[in-house]
Design an enzyme around this catalytic site. Structure first.
Site, PDB file in Angstrom:
ATOM      1  N   GLY A  58       0.825  -1.187   0.000  1.00  0.00           N
ATOM      2  CA  GLY A  58       0.000   0.000   0.000  1.00  0.00           C
ATOM      3  C   GLY A  58       0.865   1.244   0.000  1.00  0.00           C
ATOM      4  O   GLY A  58       1.935   1.276   0.613  1.00  0.00           O
ATOM      5  N   SER A  59       0.429   2.263  -0.699  1.00  0.00           N
ATOM      6  CA  SER A  59       1.181   3.528  -0.710  1.00  0.00           C
ATOM      7  C   SER A  59       0.938   4.276   0.598  1.00  0.00           C
ATOM      8  O   SER A  59       0.115   3.902   1.420  1.00  0.00           O
ATOM      9  CB  SER A  59       0.753   4.367  -1.905  1.00  0.00           C
ATOM     10  OG  SER A  59       1.068   3.699  -3.112  1.00  0.00           O
ATOM     11  N   GLY A  60       1.697   5.351   0.794  1.00  0.00           N
ATOM     12  CA  GLY A  60       1.606   6.118   2.018  1.00  0.00           C
ATOM     13  C   GLY A  60       2.742   5.862   2.972  1.00  0.00           C
ATOM     14  O   GLY A  60       2.832   6.492   4.031  1.00  0.00           O
ATOM     15  N   HIS A  61       3.644   4.916   2.586  1.00  0.00           N
ATOM     16  CA  HIS A  61       4.792   4.572   3.435  1.00  0.00           C
ATOM     17  C   HIS A  61       6.112   4.979   2.790  1.00  0.00           C
ATOM     18  O   HIS A  61       7.164   4.449   3.144  1.00  0.00           O
ATOM     19  CB  HIS A  61       4.811   3.069   3.693  1.00  0.00           C
ATOM     20  CG  HIS A  61       3.582   2.553   4.370  1.00  0.00           C
ATOM     21  ND1 HIS A  61       3.246   2.912   5.658  1.00  0.00           N
ATOM     22  CD2 HIS A  61       2.602   1.724   3.939  1.00  0.00           C
ATOM     23  CE1 HIS A  61       2.117   2.303   5.993  1.00  0.00           C
ATOM     24  NE2 HIS A  61       1.695   1.593   4.968  1.00  0.00           N
ATOM     25  N   ASP A 114      -2.194  -8.097   2.001  1.00  0.00           N
ATOM     26  CA  ASP A 114      -1.048  -8.383   1.141  1.00  0.00           C
ATOM     27  C   ASP A 114      -0.924  -9.881   0.897  1.00  0.00           C
ATOM     28  O   ASP A 114      -0.691 -10.327  -0.234  1.00  0.00           O
ATOM     29  CB  ASP A 114       0.225  -7.848   1.787  1.00  0.00           C
ATOM     30  CG  ASP A 114       0.240  -6.344   1.912  1.00  0.00           C
ATOM     31  OD1 ASP A 114       0.871  -5.677   1.073  1.00  0.00           O
ATOM     32  OD2 ASP A 114      -0.387  -5.818   2.851  1.00  0.00           O
ATOM     33  N   HIS A 224       0.331   0.862  10.446  1.00  0.00           N
ATOM     34  CA  HIS A 224      -0.965   1.456  10.131  1.00  0.00           C
ATOM     35  C   HIS A 224      -1.687   1.910  11.397  1.00  0.00           C
ATOM     36  O   HIS A 224      -2.900   2.123  11.381  1.00  0.00           O
ATOM     37  CB  HIS A 224      -1.851   0.448   9.384  1.00  0.00           C
ATOM     38  CG  HIS A 224      -1.231  -0.069   8.135  1.00  0.00           C
ATOM     39  ND1 HIS A 224      -0.694  -1.338   8.028  1.00  0.00           N
ATOM     40  CD2 HIS A 224      -1.042   0.519   6.932  1.00  0.00           C
ATOM     41  CE1 HIS A 224      -0.213  -1.513   6.817  1.00  0.00           C
ATOM     42  NE2 HIS A 224      -0.411  -0.403   6.133  1.00  0.00           N
TER      43      HIS A 224
END
Length: 337
Positions: A58-61, A114, A224
């Site tokens: 997931g993006s954002g990391h 994932d 998260h």
């Protein structure tokens, strides 16, 4: 409650991923390119006959995982939506893009979405007759499952060690089975524990990801905002490391005579001043324990937006792993010469 920065400089919420990836590639076009189907791939593919390495997330990391595609690192990253794993069809596309004729190793950071999507992707590969694909599930967070239940643990910042050393190993011409075995060995010698001092806000919704009262910190917080092992009053740097490092050492366990790599990962908005102070205590305690400290990396490698906090990771190494650690690499956010 501690304040969180909700105002962020974006364009349209529904194009945030595309805009970010386009900007990233425009900055590092000599290292990576963006395919028409939204994959980050090497600007110059590795030599034919070598194992391809793929990871989705997931993006954002950022810079994880887009910053770790390049020579001596991953061949393909499959960026998902914000904090959401990429779907199976996109993972299959990533596997195809990474194939250089010797098979592909799909690396999965252990989170439910994932893993589920990766397993479905492997089934789709079988249906298409793509049979030279293996999957390795990576985990390192000691707070997310007890000792003895390591496969139930989350994948967090300590996967950094696998990214670097596995990437170097694949460049040597190692087989697919050998690459999988090495990645499992690095994983099994890695332990991580994180701490959060403040939350962060989604750049799309503006919602705060978790609540953390002013003056408190949570040890074991996931990437998260997953719950950790408990909240404490914010303490000094030395006291914080004293709460964390013994748990890490006891978990493997690490023993006198071991040699380790150290990662202090900035979760988003920690200062280098704080991280260097924290590292000083880590180095001192390792010396007291008779554990040799080989090398360290300090900085933002796997972030959660502007979260204040850090992850401490140790990886036990031998001569082979040290050689791989020191091997050349050229990603946007990981350089080795």
């Amino acid at each position: 409650m501690m304040s969180v920065r909700k105002a962020k400089l974006i364009n349209q919420r529904d194009t945030i991923l595309q805009d970010m990836l386009a900007g990233f590639v425009s900055a590092y076009s000599e290292i990576v390119r963006l395919t028409d189907d939204g994959l980050i791939v090497r600007a110059q593919p590795k030599a034919a006959g070598k194992v391809g390495l793929v990871i989705g997330n997931g993006s954002g990391h950022e810079p994880a995982m887009i910053g770790f595609v390049g020579d001596g690192l991953f061949d393909v990253n499959i960026p998902g939506a914000l904090f959401a794993a990429p779907g199976p069809e996109r993972i299959v596309a990533g596997i195809k893009a990474a194939d250089r004729g010797a098979g592909v190793l799909l690396c999965v950071s252990h989170h439910a979405g994932d893993l589920m999507n990766a397993e479905i992707a492997l089934e789709l590969c079988q249906m298409e007759g793509i049979d030279k694909v293996e999957m390795v599930v990576l985990y390192d967070d000691i707070s997310s499952a007890p000792k003895g239940s390591e496969p139930e643990r989350r994948g967090t910042a300590g996967l950094f060690f696998t990214w670097k050393m596995l990437g170097a190993f694949a460049e040597t011409g190692a087989s697919l089975a050998e690459c999988k075995a090495l990645s499992e060995r690095i994983r099994d010698n890695t332990r991580t524990l994180a701490v959060a001092l403040s939350s962060c806000a989604s750049p799309i919704t503006g919602e705060v990801m978790f609540d953390l009262p002013e003056g408190e910190m949570e040890i074991g917080m996931g990437v998260h905002g997953e719950v950790g092992t408990g909240r404490h009053k914010i303490a000094s740097a030395d006291t914080t490391i004293d709460l964390m490092l013994p748990r890490i050492l006891d978990d493997l366990p690490f023993r006198a005579g071991d040699e380790v790599l150290v990662l202090l990962n900035n979760s988003g908005s920690m200062t280098l001043m704080e991280l260097y102070i924290l590292h000083g205590r880590v180095a001192a305690l390792l010396k007291e324990a008779g554990i040799r400290h080989y090398k360290s990396w300090i900085g933002p490698y796997a972030t959660t937006q502007e979260m204040a906090g850090f992850a401490l990771s140790l990886c036990r190494v031998d001569d082979q792993l040290k050689q791989l650690w020191d091997a050349p690499a050229n990603g946007a956010f990981l350089k080795g010469v």
